[in-house]
Design a protein around this motif. Structure first.
Motif, short mmCIF file in Angstrom:
data_model
loop_
_atom_site.label_atom_id
_atom_site.label_comp_id
_atom_site.label_asym_id
_atom_site.label_seq_id
_atom_site.Cartn_x
_atom_site.Cartn_y
_atom_site.Cartn_z
N ASP A 82 0.81 -1.18 -0.02
CA ASP A 82 -0.10 0.01 0.01
C ASP A 82 0.82 1.20 0.00
N TRP A 83 2.01 0.93 0.87
CA TRP A 83 2.98 2.35 0.64
C TRP A 83 3.57 2.52 -0.60
N ILE A 84 4.02 1.32 -1.29
CA ILE A 84 4.83 1.49 -2.50
C ILE A 84 4.04 1.88 -3.71
N SER A 85 2.71 1.53 -3.70
CA SER A 85 1.77 1.70 -4.79
C SER A 85 1.47 3.09 -4.76
N GLY A 86 1.23 3.63 -3.35
CA GLY A 86 0.48 5.16 -3.25
C GLY A 86 -0.75 4.80 -2.84
N SER A 87 -1.36 3.64 -2.49
CA SER A 87 -2.56 3.36 -2.05
C SER A 87 -2.93 4.19 -0.79
N VAL A 88 -1.86 4.32 0.09
CA VAL A 88 -1.75 4.94 1.49
C VAL A 88 -0.64 5.88 1.19
N LYS A 89 -0.86 7.17 1.50
CA LYS A 89 0.25 7.91 1.45
C LYS A 89 1.24 7.74 2.63
N LEU A 90 2.48 8.17 2.42
CA LEU A 90 3.43 8.19 3.21
C LEU A 90 3.50 9.24 4.20
N PRO A 91 3.59 9.12 5.56
CA PRO A 91 3.77 10.35 6.53
C PRO A 91 4.86 11.25 6.18
N PRO A 92 4.57 12.51 6.42
CA PRO A 92 5.86 13.49 6.08
C PRO A 92 6.98 12.71 7.14
#
Length: 246
Positions: free
Chosen positions: A192-202
């Motif tokens: 989910d992190w790699i695909s951008g399905s869930v945005k990474l935190p700042p």
């Protein structure tokens, strides 16, 4: 490798470079090794579930995945392990795999997410032998056997599994001996992190150990119990362990 104990689970004292060297050694010696991670959530599961603690302690490597584990080590008077957070480390890992020419199979997430993840990895310039399959399959019948066959046909050096805890651990226990992968790395929501399905935190959120709050804001219904109950519970157990032992 040096380890410390956090409640009922071990965690290895490894830097990223040391981790990569150890993965390389495990692949070269064909040990069919498992790499997992420890954070507050998994430490709580291990404290409550004997099978889960036994699994973590049997893994070749258990990474420190979070400031909470570092704080727990500090309060217990243990050496503080380096944090290796998947959402940052995986890009270094892909560079390492490219240099060593290791093949990778990605397993997990909803249909379409694996394909998007591979697309993102390739767009970033990584040249890898890589394939994958989604995690929404029946893990107890012939569909599971078909997925195992797909993985074995690809015969990866490294299998990255992301079903979330403790489902991914149960799946590895039940299927490890059937898999041809040399190293199995458990990664939770990494796809989910790699695909951008869930945005990474700042980055400042990561720096101050507030990823849990960021994720809670994104998924309050799913994660409320894990964080609002689990975090205080973890530190109560840490202080109890410090005062009275396990």
């Amino acid at each position: 490798m040096r380890t410390i104990q956090i409640l009922k689970a071990k965690v290895n004292l490894l830097t990223v470079d040391e981790l990569h060297r150890e993965i390389k050694r495990l692949i070269e010696t064909k040990q069919k090794a498992v790499v997992d991670y420890l954070n507050i959530y998994s430490a709580n599961i291990a404290y409550e579930e004997e099978w889960f603690a036994k699994f973590l302690n049997s893994c070749s490597i258990v990474l420190c995945d979070g400031k909470g584990v570092q704080m727990g080590a500090y309060f217990l008077g243990q050496e503080i392990p380096p944090q290796i957070a998947y959402n940052r480390w995986l890009w270094e890992f892909f560079s390492f795999c490219q240099t060593e020419h290791y093949s990778i199979f990605l397993l997990g997430a909803k249909p379409g997410v694996v394909e998007k993840s591979i697309e993102v990895i390739e767009e970033k310039g990584y040249k890898l032998s890589i394939d994958g399959y989604h995690g929404y399959f029946n893990k107890t019948n012939e569909e599971n056997e078909e997925v195992v066959k797909i993985i074995n046909t690809f015969c990866p050096d490294i299998l990255l599994v992301g079903f979330g805890m403790p489902i991914q651990e149960k799946w590895v226990i039940e299927n490890r001996e059937k898999l041809n992968a040399k190293v199995i790395i458990l990664g939770g929501a990494f796809l989910d992190w790699i695909s951008g399905s869930v945005k990474l935190p700042p980055r400042f959120v990561t720096k101050f150990g507030l990823e849990w709050l960021y994720r809670l804001i994104l998924e309050p219904r799913r994660l409320a119990h894990r964080y609002l109950i689990g975090i205080p519970q973890f530190f109560m157990r840490i202080f109890w362990c410090r005062l009275f032992g396990n």
